[in-house]
Design an enzyme around this catalytic site. Structure first.
Site, PDB file in Angstrom:
ATOM      1  N   GLU A   1       2.323   1.058  -1.104  1.00 31.26           N
ATOM      2  CA  GLU A   1       3.188  -0.114  -1.066  1.00 31.26           C
ATOM      3  C   GLU A   1       4.656   0.300  -0.991  1.00 31.26           C
ATOM      4  O   GLU A   1       5.477  -0.380  -0.377  1.00 31.26           O
ATOM      5  CB  GLU A   1       2.954  -1.015  -2.288  1.00 31.26           C
ATOM      6  CG  GLU A   1       3.655  -2.356  -2.165  1.00 31.26           C
ATOM      7  CD  GLU A   1       3.207  -3.354  -3.217  1.00 31.26           C
ATOM      8  OE1 GLU A   1       2.262  -4.117  -2.943  1.00 31.26           O
ATOM      9  OE2 GLU A   1       3.800  -3.360  -4.319  1.00 31.26           O
TER      10      GLU A   1
ATOM     11  N   GLU B   1      -2.856 -15.684  -6.938  1.00 27.82           N
ATOM     12  CA  GLU B   1      -4.025 -15.256  -7.713  1.00 27.82           C
ATOM     13  C   GLU B   1      -3.795 -15.448  -9.218  1.00 27.82           C
ATOM     14  O   GLU B   1      -4.682 -15.900  -9.955  1.00 27.82           O
ATOM     15  CB  GLU B   1      -4.341 -13.784  -7.420  1.00 27.82           C
ATOM     16  CG  GLU B   1      -4.756 -13.503  -5.979  1.00 27.82           C
ATOM     17  CD  GLU B   1      -3.577 -13.196  -5.066  1.00 27.82           C
ATOM     18  OE1 GLU B   1      -3.813 -12.686  -3.967  1.00 27.82           O
ATOM     19  OE2 GLU B   1      -2.420 -13.474  -5.461  1.00 27.82           O
TER      20      GLU B   1
ATOM     21  N   GLY C   1       7.467  -4.464  -9.037  1.00 29.60           N
ATOM     22  CA  GLY C   1       6.182  -4.662  -9.703  1.00 29.60           C
ATOM     23  C   GLY C   1       5.417  -3.382  -9.955  1.00 29.60           C
ATOM     24  O   GLY C   1       4.867  -3.161 -11.036  1.00 29.60           O
ATOM     25  N   ARG C   2       5.386  -2.495  -8.962  1.00 26.47           N
ATOM     26  CA  ARG C   2       4.604  -1.269  -9.107  1.00 26.47           C
ATOM     27  C   ARG C   2       5.265  -0.256 -10.038  1.00 26.47           C
ATOM     28  O   ARG C   2       4.669   0.774 -10.364  1.00 26.47           O
ATOM     29  CB  ARG C   2       4.339  -0.649  -7.740  1.00 26.47           C
ATOM     30  CG  ARG C   2       5.589  -0.406  -6.900  1.00 26.47           C
ATOM     31  CD  ARG C   2       5.226  -0.149  -5.451  1.00 26.47           C
ATOM     32  NE  ARG C   2       6.390  -0.076  -4.572  1.00 26.47           N
ATOM     33  CZ  ARG C   2       6.994  -1.123  -4.035  1.00 26.47           C
ATOM     34  NH1 ARG C   2       6.582  -2.345  -4.315  1.00 26.47           N
ATOM     35  NH2 ARG C   2       8.024  -0.972  -3.218  1.00 26.47           N
TER      36      ARG C   2
ATOM     37  N   LYS D   1      -0.148 -13.520   3.242  1.00 27.02           N
ATOM     38  CA  LYS D   1      -0.032 -14.634   2.292  1.00 27.02           C
ATOM     39  C   LYS D   1       0.329 -15.933   3.012  1.00 27.02           C
ATOM     40  O   LYS D   1      -0.199 -17.007   2.707  1.00 27.02           O
ATOM     41  CB  LYS D   1       1.041 -14.314   1.243  1.00 27.02           C
ATOM     42  CG  LYS D   1       0.711 -13.163   0.313  1.00 27.02           C
ATOM     43  CD  LYS D   1       1.860 -12.946  -0.657  1.00 27.02           C
ATOM     44  CE  LYS D   1       1.634 -11.761  -1.565  1.00 27.02           C
ATOM     45  NZ  LYS D   1       2.767 -11.548  -2.490  1.00 27.02           N
TER      46      LYS D   1
ATOM     47  N   LYS E   1       6.144 -11.750 -11.906  1.00 26.55           N
ATOM     48  CA  LYS E   1       7.607 -11.707 -11.826  1.00 26.55           C
ATOM     49  C   LYS E   1       8.158 -13.068 -11.411  1.00 26.55           C
ATOM     50  O   LYS E   1       9.122 -13.578 -12.000  1.00 26.55           O
ATOM     51  CB  LYS E   1       8.026 -10.623 -10.838  1.00 26.55           C
ATOM     52  CG  LYS E   1       9.522 -10.356 -10.793  1.00 26.55           C
ATOM     53  CD  LYS E   1       9.800  -9.157  -9.904  1.00 26.55           C
ATOM     54  CE  LYS E   1      11.276  -8.822  -9.836  1.00 26.55           C
ATOM     55  NZ  LYS E   1      11.533  -7.635  -8.991  1.00 26.55           N
TER      56      LYS E   1
ATOM     57  N   HIS F   1     -19.420  15.650  -5.553  1.00 30.33           N
ATOM     58  CA  HIS F   1     -20.732  15.226  -5.059  1.00 30.33           C
ATOM     59  C   HIS F   1     -20.613  13.983  -4.188  1.00 30.33           C
ATOM     60  O   HIS F   1     -21.607  13.297  -3.944  1.00 30.33           O
ATOM     61  CB  HIS F   1     -21.665  14.962  -6.241  1.00 30.33           C
ATOM     62  CG  HIS F   1     -21.907  16.181  -7.075  1.00 30.33           C
ATOM     63  ND1 HIS F   1     -22.978  17.030  -6.883  1.00 30.33           N
ATOM     64  CD2 HIS F   1     -21.182  16.707  -8.096  1.00 30.33           C
ATOM     65  CE1 HIS F   1     -22.911  18.029  -7.761  1.00 30.33           C
ATOM     66  NE2 HIS F   1     -21.834  17.853  -8.505  1.00 30.33           N
TER      67      HIS F   1
END
Length: 515
Positions: A335, A194, A249-250, A477, A188, A365
């Site tokens: 978030e 990253e 973003g999400r 950050k 964005k 399991h």
């Protein structure tokens, strides 16, 4: 461009209904967009449900939904609306921000995506670079749809690069063909650490394989709200797709962030994905609370928090195709609502529980022992698909066993078992939802994801949380920058000043890493 949506919400408005009529609308089994929600095993009485709907109205949930739909700044900390639902508004019904309809620019992006799908030839590999919301949604969708029998697919290798661990980057570059690779950089701000580091590394890889500057520019695409930064990076203007500030973003997979879905499976499939989400939007905005699936799911969790003080929830899709669904939901829920301070600065009593899960019956399991006989009560969402996702001769037999396991686990958790042997005693009364999809395709995947989006937003309103900001992710950050510099230099970290950003414990760990 048509929505190609044969489905419609089963709910209708009840704004003029009396309170008695409204109360009679509720049933523990409800449907919307052909998805069925069964809350019987939540063990919530009719009187408790009535009280929950009263609480929701007293909390202003109906008004919040109306404000959300109308484009009011429900993200009050950033003074923005949250209009991600407009990104899948295939009806093109006007959605206004300050009297400006945002649907024309969204429709233009759809046209550009469709045009790119038609031009996308000779591509063997796509490297999608993004992290968080720029990664989880498209990764989930591309992975899930790859299981759909006979889906129209280009068969490209879709590589999702998120982490800055160079091992993941190397793993992708070892398999990709530089002459026929396209790169989509999604950020964005176009400043995400990253993403920019990985994008530079991939560009360097293209250069190392003798790709010219022109060829690299043709191979690069970007999805961003910061067009100048993308152009400065070397992305051609025609290859940049907009990302608006009112999209969190999400909640962004419905934008051009979802390009890999269209490029791999075609624009029609991409539209079906949007259409499924749009059907749930219509349901969420028009259904009375008593028939509103996202609201019912939110209230069930709200009830279990108040009654059992639950700290975590499990989401178990009985479909391998949805293995990544709990990972996507973790970001969406935690978030959005993982906060201790409410919208008005108050300390909260409740907020988002920890979300975990994986595909059933594998999960049985793994950690189901804890779900059945552990000290904590952990509500569960069981997600099942009516039709098998295989054409193998064994498909029906395997799918019947899969569904039987899903139903059996829900029953065992709800009812338990009494035994004189303590090790064989199951307490039961472990609450769960059962969600049933008719099949898993692009439409129902979109509908399922939108259903949980609105459930998350409804929970935020009930808890009085802003579900659209994420201030808590910023501190780490900021602290990473001086730590990286300390790792880079031979001098000792600055621990003298009162406002030193590196504490003694971290300084010792830096020294350990530099040995």
């Amino acid at each position: 461009m048509s929505s190609k949506n044969p489905h419609s919400s089963t709910a209708s408005t009840a704004s003029t209904a009396s309170s008695t009529t409204i109360a009679s609308l509720f049933s523990p089994i409800q449907s919307a967009a052909d998805i069925t929600l069964d809350t019987v095993y939540q063990n919530i009485s009719a009187s408790s449900w009535k009280q929950l709907f009263t609480q929701a109205r007293q909390a202003g949930l109906e008004e919040f939904i109306a404000d959300f739909q109308s484009g009011k700044p429900v993200n009050q900390s950033e003074k923005r609306p949250a209009l991600h639902f407009a990104l899948r508004n295939l009806s093109k019904t006007p959605v206004l921000i300050q009297d400006q309809d945002i649907m024309p620019p969204i429709a233009k992006v759809w046209q550009r995506i469709e045009a790119l799908c038609n031009q996308w030839v000779g591509v063997t590999d796509v490297i999608h670079i993004g992290i968080g919301g720029s990664d989880f949604g498209p990764r989930l969708a591309v992975q899930a749809l790859s299981y759909v029998p006979h889906i129209n697919s280009r068969g490209m290798r879709m590589h999702f690069l998120a982490n800055i661990d160079s091992a993941g980057l190397a793993h992708i570059l070892e398999r990709a063909h530089p002459n026929s690779t396209r790169v989509i950089v999604v950020s964005k701000s176009f400043t995400t650490l990253e993403t920019t580091l990985n994008a530079k590394a991939v560009v360097d890889w293209l250069k190392a394989h003798n790709r010219t500057q022109t060829q690299i520019a043709q191979a690069l695409f970007a999805v961003t709200a910061n067009v100048p930064a993308a152009e400065q990076f070397g992305v051609a203007a025609d290859n940049i797709f907009p990302f608006w500030e009112w999209v969190g973003g999400r909640y962004s997979v419905w934008s051009a962030v979802g390009l890999p879905i269209a490029l791999q499976y075609g624009f029609d499939t991409y539209q079906e994905f949007l259409a499924g989400a749009h059907a749930i939007d219509q349901h969420f905005f028009t259904a009375p609370l008593e028939q509103n699936l996202p609201v019912i799911m939110a209230l069930a969790l709200f009830y279990q928090q108040e009654k059992h003080h639950i700290q975590s929830i499990a989401v178990i899709p009985y479909a391998d195709a949805l293995e990544d669904f709990p990972k996507w939901l973790q970001q969406l829920d935690m978030e959005s609502n993982g906060k201790r301070i409410g919208r008005h600065g108050q300390l909260l009593k409740y907020s988002c529980p920890v979300v975990f899960g994986s595909a059933g019956s594998n999960a049985q399991h793994s950690y189901f022992q804890l779900l059945h006989q552990g000290l904590d009560i952990i509500p569960i969402d069981f997600i099942a698909v009516r039709e098998p996702m295989s054409k193998l001769p064994e498909a029906q037999t395997h799918h019947r066993q899969l569904l039987a396991n899903c139903l059996a686990q829900a029953q065992a958790l709800a009812n338990g078992k009494t035994s004189d042997n303590p090790n064989e005693d199951y307490p039961g009364k472990r609450p769960s939802n059962f969600l049933l999809l008719p099949k898993l395709n692009a439409f129902y995947l979109g509908a399922l994801m939108a259903l949980y989006e609105h459930r998350t937003v409804a929970l935020g309103a009930l808890w009085d949380i802003n579900s659209f900001d994420q201030p808590g992710v910023e501190l780490g950050k900021v602290l990473a920058k001086p730590i990286e510099q300390a790792l880079l230099t031979s001098s000792e970290p600055n621990l003298i000043s009162a406002d030193a950003t590196i504490d003694a414990v971290t300084a010792a760990r830096i020294a350990l890493l530099k040995k």
